[in-house]
Structures are given as C-alpha cells and as structure tokens.
Write a protein that holds these residues in place. Structure first.
Motif, mmCIF file in Angstrom:
data_model
loop_
_atom_site.group_PDB
_atom_site.id
_atom_site.type_symbol
_atom_site.label_atom_id
_atom_site.label_comp_id
_atom_site.label_asym_id
_atom_site.label_seq_id
_atom_site.Cartn_x
_atom_site.Cartn_y
_atom_site.Cartn_z
ATOM 1 N N THR A 167 40.909 -7.807 59.350
ATOM 2 C CA THR A 167 41.556 -7.387 58.117
ATOM 3 C C THR A 167 43.050 -7.206 58.328
ATOM 4 O O THR A 167 43.528 -7.046 59.455
ATOM 5 C CB THR A 167 40.945 -6.062 57.615
ATOM 6 N N CYS A 169 46.314 -4.665 57.423
ATOM 7 C CA CYS A 169 46.466 -3.234 57.189
ATOM 8 C C CYS A 169 47.946 -2.875 57.097
ATOM 9 O O CYS A 169 48.710 -3.154 58.026
ATOM 10 C CB CYS A 169 45.815 -2.440 58.325
ATOM 11 N N TRP A 195 43.376 0.830 54.897
ATOM 12 C CA TRP A 195 43.073 -0.317 54.050
ATOM 13 C C TRP A 195 41.615 -0.250 53.630
ATOM 14 O O TRP A 195 40.740 0.056 54.435
ATOM 15 C CB TRP A 195 43.333 -1.621 54.803
ATOM 16 N N ASP A 196 41.355 -0.498 52.350
ATOM 17 C CA ASP A 196 39.982 -0.486 51.842
ATOM 18 C C ASP A 196 39.919 -1.471 50.686
ATOM 19 O O ASP A 196 40.427 -1.191 49.593
ATOM 20 C CB ASP A 196 39.585 0.918 51.385
ATOM 21 N N THR A 200 35.687 -4.490 53.402
ATOM 22 C CA THR A 200 36.340 -4.111 54.655
ATOM 23 C C THR A 200 37.206 -2.874 54.474
ATOM 24 O O THR A 200 37.978 -2.776 53.510
ATOM 25 C CB THR A 200 37.216 -5.266 55.171
ATOM 26 N N SER A 201 37.106 -1.949 55.413
ATOM 27 C CA SER A 201 37.977 -0.777 55.434
ATOM 28 C C SER A 201 38.481 -0.545 56.852
ATOM 29 O O SER A 201 37.822 -0.918 57.827
ATOM 30 C CB SER A 201 37.237 0.471 54.931
ATOM 31 N N THR A 203 41.218 2.395 59.129
ATOM 32 C CA THR A 203 42.266 3.394 59.305
ATOM 33 C C THR A 203 42.844 3.228 60.697
ATOM 34 O O THR A 203 42.129 2.879 61.638
ATOM 35 C CB THR A 203 41.749 4.832 59.119
ATOM 36 N N GLY A 231 36.963 1.510 61.438
ATOM 37 C CA GLY A 231 36.808 0.502 60.396
ATOM 38 C C GLY A 231 35.369 0.137 60.169
ATOM 39 O O GLY A 231 34.466 0.519 60.921
#
Length: 255
Positions: A167, A169, A195-196, A200-201, A203, A231
């Motif tokens: 991902t 971020c 990011w979320d 996908t998330s 930190t 994540g």
C-alpha cells in the motif's frame, strides 16, 4: 524488490519532474547511508479465502529471532526547501520446528512441523522537506508518500503459503538538529502516518536519533531507530504487526 514496479516508477518520476521546477537543485545534495543492526518483534497472521490465520509470533513461532544487519538510505536535494527520498529493506529467512499448531494461508501445520519462513519488508518514501534555522540549530518538517510492502512466505516439505500487504501511506515527519561544536551534530526525527482504503489499512511510526561527526564533506555517526508497522489486508486476510529496533551506524557525504 520491484514486485509493484509501476508504483516505484511513479514515485521516482514525480521526484524527477518536481525537482527542477521547484528549484530544489539550487541547494546541495546530501546522501546518507546506514547499517542498521535490527531485530524484529511482533506477529503475523496470514489467512486465505476469508479464513483468518493464527497470530504467529515472529520470534517464537517463526524463528525470526536473529539480529540482522540491513541497509537504509536517505537523500536530500536542496537548501531550505528539499526533495527527500528514503529507503529501507529487510529480507530474512529462518527455519525451525513449530512449538504449536499454526494455520498459515490455506494450510493447517501441526506442531513439530519444520517450517521455513521468509519475511521481506521494503519501504520507499518521496516527499517535500523543509529545513530552516541557523548553522547551529535547524528544525522543520517533511510531507512524504511511502510505498510499503510486507511479504511472508512460509513452507514445509510439501506445502507453501504466501501473503503480501502492499500500500501507499502518507507520512508526516518532524525533525531537528543541533550542532553544539564545530564537528559534532545531534539529530532527531519522528514520523507518523496512516492509511485506510478499500481492503488495506496501515499505521506507521518511525523515531530516530543520532550523534554525528562532521568532517565536511563527509559525515559519520551512531544512532538508534525504532520503526513500527501495523497493517491489514482484509482480502486474504493478512495481518501485520511488526517492530524493528536497534542501533544504526551512519556514513554520508554532502556536496
């Protein structure tokens, strides 16, 4: 390293296009390399087709408990206003018997299974960095976009499971430095981001501190770094909770 080549090309291309137009090249160029003696901790949980995997501790369950020396790098182009690039790569493997049953991917591995695990973490950041102040004191901030990739591959003699979290971020950094003597510099920075989107998330938290010997145009020093990544990719699912800490040996050049 280049599993998502288009994303890396976009990041680097933006830097090349942005730099001349913003006048970054009117300042100096600083290249900074570090040898990071790091030991990972935390857990990984790799599932398959919506079924969650077991939370496996990287040290106890996956045997990734050795201290490794990995490379990190950064580059700054400009004076008060800078183009900033940062890179980090961790790629290690381990093998050992499972102390308990684990579900990894689509497979259920019983205790005592000899399981090999490869863990690959890569980060490339590109952004704008402001550094203002005097020769003795400097402080500022950076606004960056990071491409973060975490891949796990675990295999026994007959079965294999693979998962990847990939991902972008956005990251904000606060940094500062103090030069108490002609050849001594103290530096510190704290970075964070989240990011979320879709499935996908992520930190991101990164804290660094160092003391450096300044022998212009060369720099050498010793520091410490703490990097934490949390994540999730809910499509697999694949849950990542990793921390990397350890001392860093620096060397660099400015011109």
């Amino acid at each position: 390293m280049w599993r998502h080549a288009s994303r890396w090309v976009v990041l680097l291309g933006l830097g090349l296009l942005w730099s001349p137009g913003a006048g970054f090249a009117q300042g100096r160029i600083t290249l900074d390399l570090g040898l990071w003696e790091v030991q990972p901790s935390g857990h990984l949980a790799l599932g398959s087709a919506g079924r969650a995997g077991t939370e496996a501790e990287v040290e106890k369950d996956l045997h990734l408990d050795d201290t490794e020396r990995v490379m990190q790098g950064a580059a700054y182009i400009g004076g008060e206003h800078q183009l900033a690039l940062a890179y980090f790569s961790y790629d290690e493997s381990a093998r050992g018997p499972l102390l308990r049953p684990l579900t990894v991917g689509a497979h259920d591995f019983p205790a005592t299974t000899a399981l090999s695990t490869e863990l690959d973490v890569e980060m490339l950041g590109l952004g704008y960095r402001y550094a203002g102040g005097t020769e003795e004191w400097q402080s500022g901030f950076a606004l960056s976009l990071y491409n973060v990739q975490v891949e796990q591959v675990s295999r026994s003699a007959t079965l294999q499971a693979r998962g990847e979290l990939s991902t972008l971020c956005p990251v904000i950094t606060i940094h500062g430095s103090w030069q108490p003597a002609m050849m001594l510099g103290l530096h510190g920075s704290v970075s964070g981001g989240a990011w979320d989107a879709r499935s996908t998330s992520l930190t991101f938290l990164d804290a660094q501190a160092s003391a450096r010997l300044l022998l212009y145009p060369f720099v050498a020093g010793l520091g410490y770094r703490h990097l934490a990544l949390q994540g999730d990719d809910s499509d697999l699912p694949f849950e990542v909770d990793l921390t990397f800490t350890g001392p860093v040996l620096f060397a660099g050049i400015a011109f």
